[in-house]
Design a protein around this motif. Sequence first.
Motif, PDB file in Angstrom:
ATOM      1  N   LEU A 127     -34.473 -24.713 -57.629  1.00 10.42           N
ATOM      2  CA  LEU A 127     -34.576 -26.177 -57.539  1.00 10.42           C
ATOM      3  C   LEU A 127     -35.181 -26.647 -56.223  1.00 10.42           C
ATOM      4  N   THR A 128     -35.692 -25.713 -55.408  1.00  7.18           N
ATOM      5  CA  THR A 128     -36.179 -26.092 -54.083  1.00  7.18           C
ATOM      6  C   THR A 128     -37.254 -27.171 -54.158  1.00  7.18           C
ATOM      7  N   ALA A 129     -38.275 -26.954 -55.008  1.00  4.58           N
ATOM      8  CA  ALA A 129     -39.366 -27.935 -55.112  1.00  4.58           C
ATOM      9  C   ALA A 129     -38.850 -29.267 -55.641  1.00  4.58           C
ATOM     10  N   GLN A 130     -37.962 -29.202 -56.642  1.00  2.00           N
ATOM     11  CA  GLN A 130     -37.421 -30.430 -57.219  1.00  2.00           C
ATOM     12  C   GLN A 130     -36.607 -31.206 -56.176  1.00  2.00           C
ATOM     13  N   ARG A 131     -35.788 -30.473 -55.423  1.00  4.02           N
ATOM     14  CA  ARG A 131     -34.978 -31.132 -54.392  1.00  4.02           C
ATOM     15  C   ARG A 131     -35.870 -31.738 -53.309  1.00  4.02           C
ATOM     16  N   ALA A 132     -36.932 -31.035 -52.964  1.00  5.83           N
ATOM     17  CA  ALA A 132     -37.853 -31.558 -51.956  1.00  5.83           C
ATOM     18  C   ALA A 132     -38.496 -32.855 -52.450  1.00  5.83           C
ATOM     19  N   ALA A 133     -38.871 -32.858 -53.744  1.00  4.47           N
ATOM     20  CA  ALA A 133     -39.467 -34.068 -54.311  1.00  4.47           C
ATOM     21  C   ALA A 133     -38.447 -35.212 -54.346  1.00  4.47           C
ATOM     22  N   GLU A 134     -37.210 -34.876 -54.707  1.00 10.09           N
ATOM     23  CA  GLU A 134     -36.162 -35.903 -54.739  1.00 10.09           C
ATOM     24  C   GLU A 134     -35.887 -36.447 -53.347  1.00 10.09           C
ATOM     25  N   ASP A 135     -35.849 -35.538 -52.368  1.00  9.98           N
ATOM     26  CA  ASP A 135     -35.627 -35.980 -50.990  1.00  9.98           C
ATOM     27  C   ASP A 135     -36.769 -36.868 -50.519  1.00  9.98           C
ATOM     28  N   ALA A 136     -37.997 -36.471 -50.888  1.00  6.16           N
ATOM     29  CA  ALA A 136     -39.150 -37.286 -50.487  1.00  6.16           C
ATOM     30  C   ALA A 136     -39.077 -38.671 -51.124  1.00  6.16           C
ATOM     31  N   GLN A 137     -38.686 -38.712 -52.396  1.00  3.57           N
ATOM     32  CA  GLN A 137     -38.559 -40.003 -53.073  1.00  3.57           C
ATOM     33  C   GLN A 137     -37.446 -40.836 -52.444  1.00  3.57           C
ATOM     34  N   ARG A 138     -36.342 -40.172 -52.123  1.00  2.86           N
ATOM     35  CA  ARG A 138     -35.221 -40.875 -51.512  1.00  2.86           C
ATOM     36  C   ARG A 138     -35.614 -41.436 -50.141  1.00  2.86           C
ATOM     37  N   ARG A 139     -36.364 -40.635 -49.378  1.00  2.00           N
ATOM     38  CA  ARG A 139     -36.818 -41.121 -48.074  1.00  2.00           C
ATOM     39  C   ARG A 139     -37.781 -42.288 -48.227  1.00  2.00           C
ATOM     40  N   ALA A 140     -38.654 -42.174 -49.238  1.00  7.33           N
ATOM     41  CA  ALA A 140     -39.597 -43.272 -49.479  1.00  7.33           C
ATOM     42  C   ALA A 140     -38.860 -44.545 -49.881  1.00  7.33           C
ATOM     43  N   GLU A 141     -37.836 -44.396 -50.743  1.00  5.66           N
ATOM     44  CA  GLU A 141     -37.053 -45.565 -51.148  1.00  5.66           C
ATOM     45  C   GLU A 141     -36.300 -46.164 -49.970  1.00  5.66           C
ATOM     46  N   GLN A 142     -35.745 -45.290 -49.112  1.00  7.84           N
ATOM     47  CA  GLN A 142     -35.049 -45.782 -47.928  1.00  7.84           C
ATOM     48  C   GLN A 142     -36.013 -46.488 -46.991  1.00  7.84           C
ATOM     49  N   TYR A 143     -37.202 -45.896 -46.844  1.00  6.96           N
ATOM     50  CA  TYR A 143     -38.215 -46.506 -45.989  1.00  6.96           C
ATOM     51  C   TYR A 143     -38.619 -47.866 -46.548  1.00  6.96           C
TER      52      TYR A 143
END
Length: 446
Positions: A127-143
Amino acid sequence: MGEDRVDGAADAEQLAQRYQSLVEHTPDGICVHARGTIVYVNSAMVRMLAAEGADQVIGQPLTQFVHPHSVLGMIERISTLTYSGDASGRAEMTLVRLDGGTVPVETVSVLTAWQDHLAYQVVVHDLTAQRAAEDAQRRAEQYFTTVVSQLEEGVVVIDRNGRVESANPAARRIFGTDERSADLLGATIEELPMVLLDANAQPLPSTRHPIARTLATGETITGYIFGVDRPDGQRRWLSGSSRLLNPGDPDSPAVSSFADITEFRASRRQLEYQATHDSLTGLANRSLILSQLAGALATSETLPVATVLFIDLDGFKAINDTLGHAIGDTVLQIVAQRLQRALRGDDLVGRLGGDEFLVLLSGPARRVDLDTLVARLRSSMSEPIIARGHRIEVNASIGATELTPGDHRTPEVVLHDADLAMYRAKPAGHRESGALGRRPNNTHAS
């Protein structure tokens, strides 16, 4: 019979080779463990555990590669598998690599025959790639959330039912609602704790608000002006735009963004007022008077202006020369106030400059009405004025020129005719050179 057995064994061996080839080349990790020990791993599993080869993993305790937080859950899942072929549900867990790193994975365990006993075959999806994508999306949403919350521009999201999903702090500040208040969230446009106004300060029905059109048609609308009367009694003017949040989604909510232009609007109106009004008296200036007169002359229907009055104060220069310009300015201000009080609300009175005033009388006028009005104006202005201890008497000369349907004069010619009529009305001792010419038939001196 012997040949059939040989053929069957060959087919089975060929099938086993195909299965082994499939397992070896699948992108997911495959691990088989029996009695707590790893007995098989495929190439993907070797890479996942950062091993150099399968021999570094096979024969090792399974728990060596499972994060302590995931061990109990793993044991509980496989303990429910009783018969060969039983499979667990998908579950997330964390593996520990040989280099000490961790890998988030999703696993499914199947109880299966292995050599002469049962073992657990585990399919492991990284799930590494999926988690990275989720983290990126979460950071983008937070930003995005941080940026929107810091905007000076108000941003409100409206769902398909016309209810407010979210409002940033600037929107609450502009609307005059408490940041902790839930009055906005979940409310429809009709239920908002404020009154919406159109650009002309008239109540704006929710069905006519641009956000309603965006929700109905998907249309993007920009640059519209609307107002809000807030709960605290303040009126704010806003410049807004509305668009779908996700244009490709038919169920997308709409987002309305708006900037507070109250001060800008007031400043612009102040500039417009200053450009069209006399700074001393507040009356219309020469530019506005001529503009209104030009509009009246261009009208082919009933003339909105019937008569033009030119008013000049007699002997005003002597007031300035003997008492000073400050007192002269006070006299002009009082005269302007008296003119406004003596005229109707739809008559326009302006100051041309110095001690000269012009009046546009609206509606049809009879001669007897005009004479009565002129007498009233002269009487009003002749009342003594007390300015800084001085008693000042001011008289005025008034000339009139009437407009007629189809009048082909220019505003400047009308002004000249009224000026000429005023000159003829002025007492001989107060006449000055410059107003020469024959008085037209439709002008009157008073």
